[in-house]
Enzyme design. Structure first.
Site, PDB file in Angstrom:
ATOM      1  N   ASN A  11       0.864  -1.185   0.000  1.00 45.05           N
ATOM      2  CA  ASN A  11       0.000   0.000   0.000  1.00 45.05           C
ATOM      3  C   ASN A  11       0.898   1.232   0.000  1.00 45.05           C
ATOM      4  OD1 ASN A  11      -1.811   2.024   0.484  1.00 45.05           O
ATOM      5  ND2 ASN A  11      -2.443   1.311   2.518  1.00 45.05           N
ATOM      6  N   LYS A  13       0.080   4.274  -0.208  1.00 44.85           N
ATOM      7  CA  LYS A  13      -0.547   5.440   0.434  1.00 44.85           C
ATOM      8  C   LYS A  13      -0.323   6.695  -0.431  1.00 44.85           C
ATOM      9  CE  LYS A  13      -0.164   3.081   4.845  1.00 44.85           C
ATOM     10  NZ  LYS A  13      -0.007   3.126   6.293  1.00 44.85           N
ATOM     11  N   HIS A  99      -9.422   1.113   4.912  1.00 40.62           N
ATOM     12  CA  HIS A  99      -8.148   1.243   5.631  1.00 40.62           C
ATOM     13  C   HIS A  99      -8.366   2.117   6.870  1.00 40.62           C
ATOM     14  CE1 HIS A  99      -4.042   2.341   6.591  1.00 40.62           C
ATOM     15  NE2 HIS A  99      -3.676   1.263   5.926  1.00 40.62           N
ATOM     16  N   GLU A 101      -6.743   4.456   8.025  1.00 44.07           N
ATOM     17  CA  GLU A 101      -6.548   5.891   7.776  1.00 44.07           C
ATOM     18  C   GLU A 101      -7.813   6.507   7.174  1.00 44.07           C
ATOM     19  OE1 GLU A 101      -2.867   5.402   5.645  1.00 44.07           O
ATOM     20  OE2 GLU A 101      -1.938   4.775   7.523  1.00 44.07           O
ATOM     21  N   GLU A 170      -5.166  -5.115  10.472  1.00 40.73           N
ATOM     22  CA  GLU A 170      -4.117  -4.123  10.708  1.00 40.73           C
ATOM     23  C   GLU A 170      -4.378  -3.425  12.043  1.00 40.73           C
ATOM     24  OE1 GLU A 170      -2.228  -2.858   6.679  1.00 40.73           O
ATOM     25  OE2 GLU A 170      -3.833  -1.478   7.162  1.00 40.73           O
ATOM     26  N   GLY A 176       2.854   1.997  10.917  1.00 43.16           N
ATOM     27  CA  GLY A 176       3.817   3.087  10.782  1.00 43.16           C
ATOM     28  C   GLY A 176       4.540   3.427  12.073  1.00 43.16           C
ATOM     29  N   SER A 215       3.732  -2.421  10.247  1.00 40.32           N
ATOM     30  CA  SER A 215       5.181  -2.497  10.463  1.00 40.32           C
ATOM     31  C   SER A 215       5.796  -3.826  10.030  1.00 40.32           C
ATOM     32  CB  SER A 215       5.528  -2.181  11.926  1.00 40.32           C
ATOM     33  OG  SER A 215       5.150  -0.853  12.249  1.00 40.32           O
TER      34      SER A 215
END
Ligand code: 13P
Length: 255
Positions: A11, A13, A99, A101, A170, A176, A215
């Site tokens: 991904n 992003k 996702h 985010e 996730e 991250g 990660s």
């Protein structure tokens, strides 16, 4: 031996929207050809989808192309949105949906995730639907409640097309942050999700691939991918460099 082919998806992003994305895709296509036991997918930003798809086609086509989002209508007065037919026209076979985010920064709800999953399937795209808890939810021992609620939201779509919908677990606290879930932590949640799918009719639980994301790097990939209910990885930061992403693909191929 599981009939679920390992899937490693990158991904990108909000990164690599220009020619550098094609360079990366070219290198990844070579790695994918050399590691045939693994299905490899990259998810560039919208603007790079068509050029990356073309790069991959020229390189032999062993890499799938995913969008990072879609709008659940085919066309109309929805300024700024992109539909499933448009993604197909740009060369996509896949789309990432829900996702964390998008859920956290753009307020996407479980209902919208269900609508988008349905639109993806209706339009001929394979959805990778993301679920996962926040750190606070984990500390309150609510991980499974949250993940079950998120999975239940698109369960009808998952049951309608067994094996086509991929789930990505996730944990938000691992995205991250460099704070990866340990293999036991990942396996515990993956097993719980698969058990939940075991209530569905037919072979949904056996056929559904469940990816881990958060990660994932070359040096922790083997441990995570070796878990029985982990069928691959959704990779952020480490998917932006050919060497880093290739190590993860190689780890999956070596299992
Ligand atoms: P990182 O691999 O950078 O933690 O990102 C994970 C992710 O969000 C993939 O969708």
């Amino acid at each position: 031996m599981s009939e679920r082919k390992p899937l490693i998806a990158g991904n990108w992003k909000l990164n690599l929207g220009g020619p550098e994305g094609c360079e990366l895709a070219h290198a990844i296509a070579k790695t994918a050809s050399a590691n045939p036991k693994v299905e490899v997918v990259v998810a560039p930003p919208f603007t790079a989808l068509a050029s990356v798809a073309e790069t991959v086609r020229e390189a032999g086509g062993h890499v799938g192309i995913a969008a990072q989002n879609l709008y659940p209508k085919d066309s109309g007065a929805f300024t700024g949105e992109i539909s499933a037919p448009m993604l197909i026209a740009a060369g996509c076979q896949w789309v990432i949906i829900g996702h964390s985010e998008r859920r956290q920064l753009f307020g996407e709800t479980d209902d919208q995730v269900r609508e988008k999953t349905a639109a993806a399937l209706a339009g001929g795209l394979l959805p990778i639907v993301c679920v996962g808890e926040t750190l606070e939810e984990r500390e309150r021992h609510e991980t499974l409640d949250v993940v079950y609620r998120q999975v239940d939201a698109f369960l009808p779509q998952l049951e309608q097309a067994p094996g086509k919908v991929v789930i990505a677990y996730e944990p938000i606290w691992a995205i991250g942050t460099g704070r990866v879930a340990g293999p036991e932590q990942a396996q515990e949640v993956h097993h719980a999700i698969r058990s939940r799918l075991g209530r569905s009719p037919g072979r949904v639980a056996d056929l559904t691939r469940i990816l881990y994301g958060g990660s994932v790097k070359g040096d922790n990939a083997s441990g995570l991918l070796g878990c029985v209910d982990v069928d691959g990885a959704l990779v952020g930061g480490a998917s932006l460099k050919a060497d880093d992403f290739s190590k993860i693909i190689q780890a999956a191929n070596a299992l």
